[in-house]
Write a protein that holds these residues in place. Structure first.
Motif, PDB file in Angstrom:
ATOM      1  N   LEU A  44       0.833  -1.203   0.000  1.00 28.28           N
ATOM      2  CA  LEU A  44       0.000   0.000   0.000  1.00 28.28           C
ATOM      3  C   LEU A  44       0.870   1.257   0.000  1.00 28.28           C
ATOM      4  CD1 LEU A  44      -2.917  -0.959   2.415  1.00 28.28           C
ATOM      5  CD2 LEU A  44      -2.956  -0.842  -0.081  1.00 28.28           C
ATOM      6  N   PHE A  48      -1.048   3.504  -4.419  1.00 29.25           N
ATOM      7  CA  PHE A  48      -2.060   3.122  -3.429  1.00 29.25           C
ATOM      8  C   PHE A  48      -2.049   4.029  -2.200  1.00 29.25           C
ATOM      9  CE2 PHE A  48      -1.759  -0.738  -5.918  1.00 29.25           C
ATOM     10  CZ  PHE A  48      -3.069  -1.197  -5.949  1.00 29.25           C
ATOM     11  N   ALA A 116      -6.703  -5.387   0.401  1.00 32.90           N
ATOM     12  CA  ALA A 116      -5.807  -5.024  -0.695  1.00 32.90           C
ATOM     13  C   ALA A 116      -4.354  -5.314  -0.342  1.00 32.90           C
ATOM     14  CB  ALA A 116      -5.989  -3.539  -1.028  1.00 32.90           C
ATOM     15  N   ASP A 117      -3.963  -5.003   0.890  1.00 26.73           N
ATOM     16  CA  ASP A 117      -2.582  -5.239   1.317  1.00 26.73           C
ATOM     17  C   ASP A 117      -2.248  -6.729   1.262  1.00 26.73           C
ATOM     18  OD1 ASP A 117      -0.090  -4.140   2.656  1.00 26.73           O
ATOM     19  OD2 ASP A 117      -0.726  -5.622   4.158  1.00 26.73           O
ATOM     20  N   SER A 128      -2.320  -5.475 -10.003  1.00 20.92           N
ATOM     21  CA  SER A 128      -2.357  -4.225  -9.237  1.00 20.92           C
ATOM     22  C   SER A 128      -3.344  -3.239  -9.837  1.00 20.92           C
ATOM     23  CB  SER A 128      -0.960  -3.601  -9.181  1.00 20.92           C
ATOM     24  OG  SER A 128      -0.047  -4.456  -8.541  1.00 20.92           O
ATOM     25  N   LEU A 131      -6.865  -4.145  -8.828  1.00 20.66           N
ATOM     26  CA  LEU A 131      -7.094  -3.859  -7.411  1.00 20.66           C
ATOM     27  C   LEU A 131      -7.208  -2.363  -7.176  1.00 20.66           C
ATOM     28  CD1 LEU A 131      -7.450  -5.248  -4.734  1.00 20.66           C
ATOM     29  CD2 LEU A 131      -4.976  -5.187  -4.401  1.00 20.66           C
ATOM     30  N   ASP A 134     -10.605  -1.445  -8.236  1.00 19.60           N
ATOM     31  CA  ASP A 134     -11.588  -1.911  -7.255  1.00 19.60           C
ATOM     32  C   ASP A 134     -11.691  -0.942  -6.073  1.00 19.60           C
ATOM     33  OD1 ASP A 134     -12.218  -4.184  -8.708  1.00 19.60           O
ATOM     34  OD2 ASP A 134     -10.771  -5.459  -7.651  1.00 19.60           O
ATOM     35  N   LEU A 135     -10.539  -0.529  -5.549  1.00 23.86           N
ATOM     36  CA  LEU A 135     -10.554   0.409  -4.414  1.00 23.86           C
ATOM     37  C   LEU A 135     -11.139   1.754  -4.836  1.00 23.86           C
ATOM     38  CD1 LEU A 135      -7.158  -0.259  -2.580  1.00 23.86           C
ATOM     39  CD2 LEU A 135      -9.455  -0.990  -1.917  1.00 23.86           C
ATOM     40  N   ILE A 178     -14.277  -9.065  -4.638  1.00 29.37           N
ATOM     41  CA  ILE A 178     -12.812  -8.954  -4.724  1.00 29.37           C
ATOM     42  C   ILE A 178     -12.166 -10.245  -4.220  1.00 29.37           C
ATOM     43  CG2 ILE A 178     -10.783  -7.699  -3.892  1.00 29.37           C
ATOM     44  CD1 ILE A 178     -12.596  -5.202  -3.688  1.00 29.37           C
TER      45      ILE A 178
END
Length: 417
Positions: A44, A48, A116-117, A128, A131, A134-135, A178
């Protein structure tokens, strides 16, 4: 009428509950922010980081909101008039509701960060870019509600809180999607054992925790079904158990008008899982009614807005006259205690009557006109005291005259300058 002391203690207990939850969230977020990237430079950080920063910015307003609620509770304890004390405690309500549900939503966002982490570190097959997207999508879902909760507007806060069950249902679905996508990616990559281990880890990371209530030390009271993610993404049938102390705290806050029954209902709906999340805001769940006493008054309550309460067009009356704002500011009425916080809704006829009729200029000639009368009373009180009145002294004097004029001590924010 409940004891003001009991309501103040319930308010402080609720603030402490949210404060402890917030501290736990802050610790988790800080741990995620301090972790170095894995050997594959995935973690992260980099692009991120903005998602970690999003959590940090929410912590700032939540701490401020809790601080404001705590300060108001302190002011209430010093007023020396039980009616005015309860009224000021009611002013903590929107702040407390915002903090409760803001903390819940932030805890859920941190759950997504932990997810996520874990995937960035332990699932090399998980892209990546996907993801990140997604976030971004999840952030777009939570941001409008967080904005409403942090607005300070009591109506926006109430609406956001009562709509939270539907949002939490959507976030539960996002979280599970996810996870399932990650599991599929690992299976395609031949990492079945790794997939099983990671999925087990993720199940432990998050149950989409609620900031309240906590597991009971004793005297449990079952209200519904717990929010627990099963391996298949279905909300499992674990029961939600809360302490009798929490139930009593909620009862006191609702009955004193500090927080609303629809908000408590929304909290239990969230705990109750996907089925209750999706329910429309109509009759309150049986568990909530029972926990709050299941009286005819409670059974008759429905989720309703200001218009439903029949007061949407009622004018707001400044109890502390606006034309003397600077006078009140010199005596401590600033910030959370600004005179604009001390408005009450009155029927139009009542509002005109206390100002001497429809023509305010003629009304000022009448000694009993509210603004003229209250300022005369306060100035005389200062003369008798031989010093400038304190804020508490002013509120105590105002409370006495509000009773004489039959003005309800139910404050609502008014317009500013």
């Amino acid at each position: 009428m409940q004891s003001a002391v009991a309501v103040r203690q319930a308010t402080l207990d609720a603030i402490d509950e949210v404060q402890r939850s917030l501290e736990g969230i802050e610790t988790t977020r800080a741990r995620l922010a301090s972790r170095p990237s894995s050997l594959g430079s995935r973690g992260l950080d980099g692009v991120f980081t903005r998602y970690l920063d999003h959590g940090s910015s929410q912590l700032a307003w939540l701490r401020g909101t809790l601080g404001s609620a705590t300060a108001l509770a302190g002011v209430a304890s010093e007023v020396g008039d039980s009616g005015m004390e309860l009224s000021i405690l009611q002013m903590t309500g929107p702040r407390l509701q915002a903090a409760m549900f803001g903390t819940l939503l932030l805890a859920t966002w941190v759950d997504f960060l932990q997810l996520a982490d874990a995937l960035l570190r332990d699932c090399p097959m998980c892209g990546s870019e996907k993801l990140f997207a997604d976030l971004h999508r999840v952030q777009g879902k939570v941001t409008p509600t967080l904005a409403d909760l942090s607005s300070g507007d009591s109506e926006r806060i109430e609406a956001a809180a009562t709509a939270m069950p539907v949002l939490m249902g959507e976030l539960t679905h996002e979280f599970d999607t996810i996870r399932r996508d990650a599991h599929s990616a690992m299976e395609v990559g031949g990492k079945v054992m790794v997939a099983a281990q990671v999925m087990e880890l993720l199940a432990l990371i998050s149950t989409l925790k609620m900031s309240f209530p906590r597991p009971p030390p004793a005297a449990p009271a079952t209200l519904g079904v717990g929010l627990v993610m099963s391996p298949g993404g279905v909300m499992a049938g674990s029961r939600l158990v809360v302490s009798a102390e929490w139930v009593e705290m909620m009862r006191r806050l609702v009955q004193a008008g500090v927080i609303s029954l629809p908000v408590v209902s929304a909290a239990v709906r969230i705990h109750g899982g996907q089925v209750m999340m999706a329910q429309a805001n109509q009759d309150l769940p049986e568990g909530v009614r029972e926990a709050l006493g299941d009286s005819p008054e409670v059974r008759g309550m429905r989720v309703t807005g200001r218009a439903g309460a029949g007061m949407s067009s009622a004018p707001k009356h400044h109890v502390l006259p606006k034309e003397h704002r600077e006078w009140f500011e010199r005596r401590g009425f600033k910030g959370d205690m600004d005179i604009d916080q001390f408005c009450v809704r009155l029927e139009r006829s009542h509002h005109e009557a206390i100002h001497g009729g429809g023509n305010w200029k003629l009304g000022r000639i009448w000694p009993g006109e509210w603004n003229r009368m209250i300022m005369d009373a306060l100035l005389q009180a200062e003369t008798r005291a031989g010093r400038m009145l304190t804020r508490d002294g002013i509120l105590k004097e105002v409370a006495r005259h509000m009773r004489d004029y039959r003005i309800p001590m139910e404050f609502t924010p008014g317009r500013g300058r």
